[in-house]
Design an enzyme around this catalytic site. Structure first.
Site, PDB file in Angstrom:
ATOM      1  CG  ASN A 183     -29.456  34.454  86.660  1.00 49.45           C
ATOM      2  OD1 ASN A 183     -30.005  33.485  86.157  1.00 49.45           O
ATOM      3  ND2 ASN A 183     -30.118  35.423  87.281  1.00 49.45           N
ATOM      4  N   GLY A 184     -28.678  33.617  83.343  1.00 49.60           N
ATOM      5  CA  GLY A 184     -29.337  34.126  82.153  1.00 49.60           C
ATOM      6  C   GLY A 184     -29.413  33.082  81.070  1.00 49.60           C
ATOM      7  CB  CYS A 209     -37.545  38.584  84.297  1.00 46.84           C
ATOM      8  SG  CYS A 209     -38.597  37.193  84.751  1.00 46.84           S
ATOM      9  CB  SER A 235     -45.544  31.476  96.765  1.00 43.80           C
ATOM     10  OG  SER A 235     -46.592  30.547  96.952  1.00 43.80           O
ATOM     11  CB  CYS A 284     -28.295  30.578  87.844  1.00 42.51           C
ATOM     12  SG  CYS A 284     -28.296  29.162  86.791  1.00 42.51           S
ATOM     13  CE1 TYR A 306     -42.630  30.424  93.597  1.00 41.76           C
ATOM     14  CE2 TYR A 306     -41.119  30.142  91.748  1.00 41.76           C
ATOM     15  CZ  TYR A 306     -41.712  29.651  92.903  1.00 41.76           C
ATOM     16  OH  TYR A 306     -41.390  28.403  93.359  1.00 41.76           O
ATOM     17  N   GLY A 351     -31.579  28.459  93.088  1.00 38.01           N
ATOM     18  CA  GLY A 351     -31.078  27.231  92.483  1.00 38.01           C
ATOM     19  C   GLY A 351     -30.500  26.296  93.511  1.00 38.01           C
TER      20      GLY A 351
END
Lengths: 477, 477, 477, 477
Positions: free
Chosen positions: C119-120, C255, C302, C12, C261, C40
């Site tokens: 978000n979480g 995080c 990526s 999210c 990423y 998302g």
């Protein structure tokens, strides 16, 4: 378990309009195709004639509202506010209906552009196509409309006017056809010499209209002028309507099934209202196949007209026997997921209050296998009917049709092999009666040239040369 | 030019099934919702009860076949082969129908999960919501179903069983409601003490069904057991059906408009078939408002039942006056692009063969503005009718409904201000006659507790405290 | 044969805007969500705040352009030309993603209406929900956003302002959260005390914006002001932005996977550009895991950032090694119909001219199973690469994430059990090297409070009481 | 305010496969068309060759995944597990793209059936069509593919084999064409004598493939064998590949724009990789148009290859200057709703961390009006770039293309009238430099026969007889 249709399928409707001033021709055609939607829901298309630009055509798979949404129609009428247009609705029995065969076809040849749409079935299509191919013709579909377009265009290269080309092409074509053909400057409609499929001329405001059925004229607020005659070519342009007669067949062969099932009750064909014909058939059926009963009920919508006639003639009260679910459109209810009875009941629920404890005369216009009928009878009994006397306002189908009516070979064999008693047992009715061929002829006016080969086997034309669809179909049976 | 609806709109249908073994409950619910589709086409949903997993719910905007395609249904029945389910079809008059209010609601609270769906309209919803909010309730929609779910859940936290919670919540709720509520272990249905909206109990195979109308039971091949009583709570679980009675209102208030227009003719409510009630109304109308005419015709589908009654009582022949276009679904024909007459004719074409030169009694079940009726009368005349006598099988609408029937304030004011003669002129009929209130009561059985406030202004409950929808609606008028 | 994802999935993105004058807030939110779409693609929604009417929310399944077409957006901005709005994009790993959990949630309670999006992942969600349910709360989804809405609304009933309610609720919430919450009069944003997920404040024209990533600010032509601090509450209203600090955690836990990423390269988080962090990681990787090679190539998109860093540090030429097919969106190429290599090659075709005869250092940012990597290596060899040295710019995943990153248990077990050599063999590379944990910390700035538990197993919080998602997850592993 | 495209548009890609055993040919064609999707997104189609039944063709409007969903593909491969197929992707610049012109065309003529698809543009199409029409040909579209089909079929009626017919037809055709043609028994591919459009031969497993670009071969895991020669006819059947040479033009005229912009970087044409050509152009550009700068950045995706070359040659560091939003597909962002800068930024956001305070060389492959470029430069400056030196790796467009490249007359006039300085001002760059014609020739290999008429005005063929598209185009300018 396979599911058999209980009705044959029809093969298309055509519409053309010229001289349309107050509304864009595309829009009137759209409405006209709506009114003809019962003749085909597989695909549809509209071609409009803009004098400034080329003919513009839009077509697609699905019903008229599916293909022509508001945005599409808006853009089409804005970009092409033409006064002339033709349209087509099509039924296809093939599982993988080919988008390529969607009509009208627009064709560009040495003399300009034409658009063409057809209802019918040529029995010598293969031979005609082979001849044209020998002269270099290239086809992109299997459609008779494309083939007729090629025939006419070839003649046009040889002869003077487009209508003369049509006149030259018609004698080559064997079978049923009702075409609308549009060039930049005119709309031409023509019908086969036997008049096998319906085609009429009407007036909507200041515009002239040709349509498969008069319901498309009157739904638009217009008036039916007359049928297009068998073998007649109508040319509609700025000078109004001109008629060219080509030789009629000695014997007309109008498809009786239009009266029995295909056409809409509010259409008038050959001077006889379709509702009237069915009502007459119901009256005649009451005389031929009387029943002791409390009420007469018709299977909606196909059996209602005849049920009213049966009730009138027999003096038995007409009752509203079923409620038809208005919302069951494209559903998957008919798939294998569930018992067939349930699928039938969801679509057509008996009106218990009317049938409970009553002996019912149940009318339908035709029957092939009777699978659906069996479920309807069963549901009627569950709703409390004490007896069910099934009456069919046409004779049994026994012979294949070569002109576009789609009944499977299996179904015909079934009908032929089974005695009526056998079918009655299968349907589960207390009695079963069909209208006689003579009765049907009486109901539809015996003097008219009508093809009832599907009931009698008397085809309007002998089976042709080898290679014809016609012969192949006979062989197959 | 604005287009006024000629009919009020209905507000939802509910369906619940328990003990379904031979078919997945989701599938039977899907079929049941089909049969109730006439009660709402805005959105629909199905919640299924899987004892292993949580309640699973799927809902969306559109009709049942639009929301539940074959793939969706397959996946739902495979992943949740539950024996219990509830469903809902919803009508919403708001232009931007909120997807959030689509039912059923699934709610998770201290005692587990419930799913709930409702047909009705609480007149004290605002007050109830405020009270609950004071105690910390949080709402995500304006829906009464969500509100009732909160009320019941709160009671459940205080009292023993879920049905006891329902019993405790019901006295708090003022107005019309018919709820189906499902927990992991049972299906509960309950109806307001005045019985304002219909709700019945039936049996389909081994399963018990509750549904807004019995047509959903019989369409599934089941049998109607009885109506759910006003104030009754039904608990359906593994032990079968248990009934809990809560106090009925002194006077019932079943919405007469269910008989007049909303319900399907094949439904039976309070022991009276809807078709029968309409047929009776037609007979009574013939006595009250006779006419000299050749034929009686009903406007399909709403006027057919009464027309048959009128014909029977008057001795005038019933005729099939119109052909309704079966394919006109979601089209844009009603937009401003074209004259309204044309839109009406495309949908409903007079059967010229039946009406030409005839004096016609034209029956409809109700009328608001008469805009559509005017076009129908005009089309009838163009098809050749020599006279049109309009007869309405219910009285004129004069008062607003507080229980879910959606008629605009403008339309009511219009009806109030205009003399019948004025409306007749507007419609263009040769004469216009309504059924009397007494006549309607007779047709629907005078002894039954019925709410006909929309015709009489006699509401079953006085206008409440400030803040109620009810009072606001009265003020607005 | 099952197909394993090679990347974990993100959960999210949120966006909020207030004080938007030149454009409707809904439109800016729509653009902001586009810029966050990488976070998302399962569903999305926008809630706008109209001071005259209630909060209006529109949401649906699919990407931003799928849910918000031009017509929808036009109608929304016309009917709600609000200056304040919030939005959400959501990722869901469940096969049957529940539409009900689509955010934002609009909630009506005693003090008015709020909309909320998050978000979480709360680790004590179950316990919190149970406590609330004991007090009568009813939930309609499993979403943490709904839960947080309930928590805040409850506090608001007890305390003064909405921001005070947020302040009171935050100490109850364990885990990661970044919320945007909107009432009629203000926009509130708050971030968990460990700052586990990103959230920033920016200015776009005269409006203030909060967003999961700064790319949503700069893509709108705005400027990043700063990150929202761990534990900070921002209140944005007519008076501008007010900040309320709540206690930060002793140790931050941002995080690390956002840098590795999740986040877009053009976002700046905690003062460090995401591209820069990846570039640094690539440089560090070159030092730790050198290779003899002719070119360095990154797997698009990526691995590109790190590949540039690797090339810079190592002096080996950076080459454009692959062409990514821009048109491969929602296809069924990944189904079982074809060999996986082919699916990979259709999406990512090696640039033969660059790799033929060359020894290639191939960079990717992370790797789970390596199934896709194996196909990429194979395709590189087929395109002529003489050697392939795989380098991963992060350490191996070994531990589950409790805060929203979705890696399957099977995949983790796989990574744990296999020696690096085993994985190299499976991938088919000539050598394989990962960045060290120390190296990654260096690349992302070692002094910052970062959670790298997925690599190290050092979680920011101990596993909680029984019933927590957290404990369950650990048990499951 | 109108929005001008900044790039010309390409006109189609073709694909053909024969001898496909391990996968259905339809499926390989589907993947091949994916790889060629950049050559046209308006419509696409696949025709498969079933030896038992007729050629089956499916086509529609939209991209490959839009037209060929999983269900469609499944049904197609199951019903037609053929070993031979052809496919087409098409670009159309007309606002109302005509569905009828979707390719491949299936044509039935005296010698059987063929399917045909083409990439190119005949300059003598009108004259050819008129000649064929004189002999009775009827066309249903304006497509050159249909025209070529007619030409070949006509010859086939006169001559022996299908390949001989192709050989006879080719001298009649003036202009660019690359055709794949399939009969029941073979696949034929042929390319115009000047080789204006790319066409190559490859091998995928045991099957032979012809495709517009080699990326369609290598993406399928296959190997490029060689280009189809200008004037060459390839016949692929059970005996493998046979080549027939027809006279090449004295001077080749391969479209230089394939190297500049159209083709995918991973394709190899005439032995030169497209990426390599662009890289070379970038190197040459650095020599011709040096700049003092800190970094070199390319506009994704078109400018990346040349930017790498520029960086290599100049020694200035290559940087990742922008993030391209991967999710911005078919959106309405480009409508008039918003300022253009914002639309550009949503799609392409500068990577502030890389550009802040830096002097940037910004590379693109071509430029027409520069409207988009102006926004990109503006966004770069807002992200902090201290200077922006725009460099274009091709010369300015000055002349119209008669072979399918779609640049508007207005755009060309614009380019001609404006001095480079004027365009620089409009773009807002600190300097602007184009690659010279000589430089471009060097980059793509000067000895090869290349058409660069759009830059030089030196057309490979003189303007023809009146009535040609070609002449009309010149007149129009």
């Amino acid at each position: 378990m396979t599911f058999y249709k209980d009705k044959p399928d029809e093969e298309c409707g055509v519409f053309g309009i010229s001289g349309c001033m107050s509304q864009p021709a595309a829009y009137e055609t759209y409405l006209g195709l709506y009114a003809l939607q019962h003749r085909g829901q597989t695909s549809c298309g509209i071609a409009v004639n803009s004098e400034e630009a080329d003919i513009f055509c839009r077509k697609g798979m699905g019903t008229v509202p599916e293909v022509f949404g508001e945005a599409v129609m808006d853009s089409m009428t804005r970009s092409h506010p033409a006064s002339c247009a033709i349209g087509h609705v099509r039924y296809s029995s093939s599982l993988e209906a080919q988008q390529d065969s969607t009509q009208p076809f627009v064709m560009r040849y040495a003399k300009g552009s034409i658009a063409i749409a057809n209802n019918g079935c040529l029995v010598n299509a293969d031979a005609l196509r082979q001849n044209l191919e020998k002269d270099g013709s290239i086809f992109q579909t299997d459609s008779d409309a494309e083939l007729i377009g090629h025939l006419v265009a070839r003649q046009r290269l040889l002869k003077g006017t487009l209508e003369q080309a049509v006149q030259a092409a018609m004698p080559m074509m064997e079978g049923a056809y009702c075409c609308v053909l549009m060039s930049r400057s005119k709309l031409i409609a023509f019908r086969d010499p036997r008049g096998q499929k319906p085609l009429c001329l009407g007036k909507v405001g200041e515009a002239f209209v040709v349509a498969s059925e008069s319901c498309a004229v009157t739904s638009l607020g217009g008036e039916l002028i007359r049928d297009v005659e068998p073998g007649e070519i109508l040319v509609i342009g700025k000078q109004g309507v001109t008629s060219i007669s080509t030789p009629k067949a000695e014997k007309g062969a109008f498809c009786v099934f239009e009266y029995v099932y295909f056409a809409r009750p509010d259409s008038i064909i050959n001077g006889l209202g379709v509702h009237e014909a069915r009502y007459n058939a119901g009256r005649q059926l009451a005389l031929e196949q009387p029943a002791e009963a409390d009420i007469v009920a018709g299977i909606p919508d196909s059996g209602i007209d005849a049920a009213l006639g049966y009730a009138f003639e027999s003096g038995i009260r007409f009752a509203y026997g079923f409620v038809k679910n208005r919302y069951v459109g494209r559903t998957f209810i008919e798939s294998d997921q569930m018992a067939r009875e349930k699928a039938v009941a969801i679509k057509l629920n008996p009106l218990a209050a009317e049938v409970r404890g009553k002996s019912v005369v149940l009318i339908d216009d035709s029957i092939v296998r009777g699978t659906t009928s069996a479920h309807i009878v069963e549901n009627l009994r569950r709703a409390g009917a004490s007896a069910v006397h099934m009456r069919i306002s046409s004779p049994p189908f026994l012979y294949p049709c070569h002109y576009g009516t789609d009944i499977s070979r299996d179904d015909l064999l079934f009908a032929r092999r089974q005695a009526a008693e056998h079918i009655r047992l299968q349907i589960g009715a207390d009695s079963l009666g069909y209208l006689s061929i003579r009765g049907l002829r009486k109901a539809t006016g015996s003097s008219r040239g009508i093809c009832d080969a599907c009931f009698t086997g008397h085809y309007p034309v002998e089976a042709g040369k080898s290679g014809d669809k016609f012969s192949k179909k006979l062989e197959r049976l």
